[in-house]
Design a protein around this motif. Structure first.
Motif, PDB file in Angstrom:
ATOM      1  N   THR A  54       0.831  -1.204   0.000  1.00  0.00           N
ATOM      2  CA  THR A  54       0.000   0.000   0.000  1.00  0.00           C
ATOM      3  C   THR A  54       0.866   1.255   0.000  1.00  0.00           C
ATOM      4  O   THR A  54       0.607   2.210  -0.739  1.00  0.00           O
ATOM      5  CB  THR A  54      -0.926   0.016   1.236  1.00  0.00           C
ATOM      6  N   GLU A  57       2.335   1.758  -3.474  1.00  0.00           N
ATOM      7  CA  GLU A  57       1.369   2.256  -4.456  1.00  0.00           C
ATOM      8  C   GLU A  57       1.141   3.750  -4.284  1.00  0.00           C
ATOM      9  O   GLU A  57       1.097   4.511  -5.265  1.00  0.00           O
ATOM     10  CB  GLU A  57       0.041   1.497  -4.321  1.00  0.00           C
ATOM     11  N   GLN A  58       0.992   4.196  -3.047  1.00  0.00           N
ATOM     12  CA  GLN A  58       0.785   5.618  -2.790  1.00  0.00           C
ATOM     13  C   GLN A  58       2.054   6.409  -3.101  1.00  0.00           C
ATOM     14  O   GLN A  58       1.989   7.543  -3.597  1.00  0.00           O
ATOM     15  CB  GLN A  58       0.351   5.827  -1.341  1.00  0.00           C
TER      16      GLN A  58
END
Length: 297
Positions: A54, A57-58
């Motif tokens: 996560t 991805e950010q």
């Protein structure tokens, strides 16, 4: 959530840190009990890997010069990286003939190793920093990386052959990317303990650091890569493409490991139990020190 993770996420068995200066995601093993791969250790590693994905991805959605490019695995326990699989659990499941649970444990190990090997699909450069003992599955964790950095005091080996097993979580496949298959087989079947210097000379360890200088070597290596990034990442890809390790290959091996484990005779289980008692005695009554050399059978 990410603002909390950016600082530190500490669980029972592992912790995650973001080091923006070195563009690194750091996963450290805490080893609150015996420094082995317990089911809780695996569950927390999976959780951390999901969070790491996560974050990546950010991070990629907002590109910057400090974008995360490295995954570093290390241990917070002085003198110990990881001593491998949970022998206590193995004995319990083998004696019960519990194929389902033993397979679930082995498959989880393999999923985590393969995810590290692939750089979490976003192709981070994965680095293992080994400052102490890495045996059995602990050695396999270290090998499931693009780069292995080891301090001279580090010790490595696969003791599984002593009780009639083999390291089934990728050892042969990982070693055969670095050395010849014949030499990989010899290492695994010997049961020998190797020094970091020996493995550096063989090509298994990439960078050798003086004792207590592992972190310094890690930072120096990342700084060097940062100024030559394209060439280093290209070479990582070339190596992976030249000798790819597929998920199917790893899972065929791990299923063979389960079959072999469930057919161990009692004399081999007795030897496994002996090693377990040695581990328990050592971490139940002795202080872990950086002078620790090895767990000997």
């Amino acid at each position: 959530m990410i603002s909390i993770i950016e600082n530190r996420l500490r669980m029972n068995s592992v912790e995650l840190n973001i080091d923006r200066i070195h563009q690194a995601i750091r996963i450290r093993f805490l080893h609150p009990g015996r420094p082995v791969i317990t089911t809780r250790f695996l569950e927390e590693l999976e959780t951390v890997q999901d969070l790491m994905h996560t974050i990546r991805e950010q991070d990629q959605a907002q590109p910057s010069t400090e974008q995360l490019r490295y995954l570093v695995l290390s241990s917070s326990l002085p003198g110990i990286f990881c001593l491998g699989g949970d022998l206590k659990l193995f004995l319990e499941l083998i004696r019960k003939g519990d194929r389902k649970q033993l397979t679930a444990y082995a498959h989880t190990c393999m999923e985590i190793a393969h995810r590290n090997l692939s750089g979490d699909d976003n192709k981070l450069c994965t680095i293992s920093l080994v400052e102490g003992e890495a045996l059995g599955g602990g050695f396999e964790i270290a090998l499931a990386a693009d780069v292995v950095i080891a301090e001279k005091r580090a010790r490595f080996g696969f003791p599984e052959i002593q009780f009639g097993l083999f390291p089934g979580m990728g050892a042969f496949s990982f070693l055969a990317r670095r050395i010849s298959p014949a030499l990989a087989k010899r290492m695994i079947t010997s049961g020998n303990i190797y020094t970091a210097t020996e493995l550096y000379e063989m090509g298994v360890v990439d960078l050798l650091a003086e004792d207590g200088k592992g972190e310094e070597m890690l930072h120096h290596y990342i700084k060097r890569r940062q100024s030559r990034e394209g060439g280093y990442f290209a070479m990582d890809k070339i190596m992976a493409d030249h000798n790819p390790i597929s998920r199917d290959e790893l899972f065929r091996i791990v299923d063979l490991w389960v079959d072999t484990a469930l057919n161990l005779p009692e004399k081999n289980l007795t030897m496994m139990n002996y090693l377990l008692k040695a581990q328990s005695k050592r971490w139940g009554s002795e202080e872990v020190s950086t002078k620790t050399a090895r767990l000997s059978a």
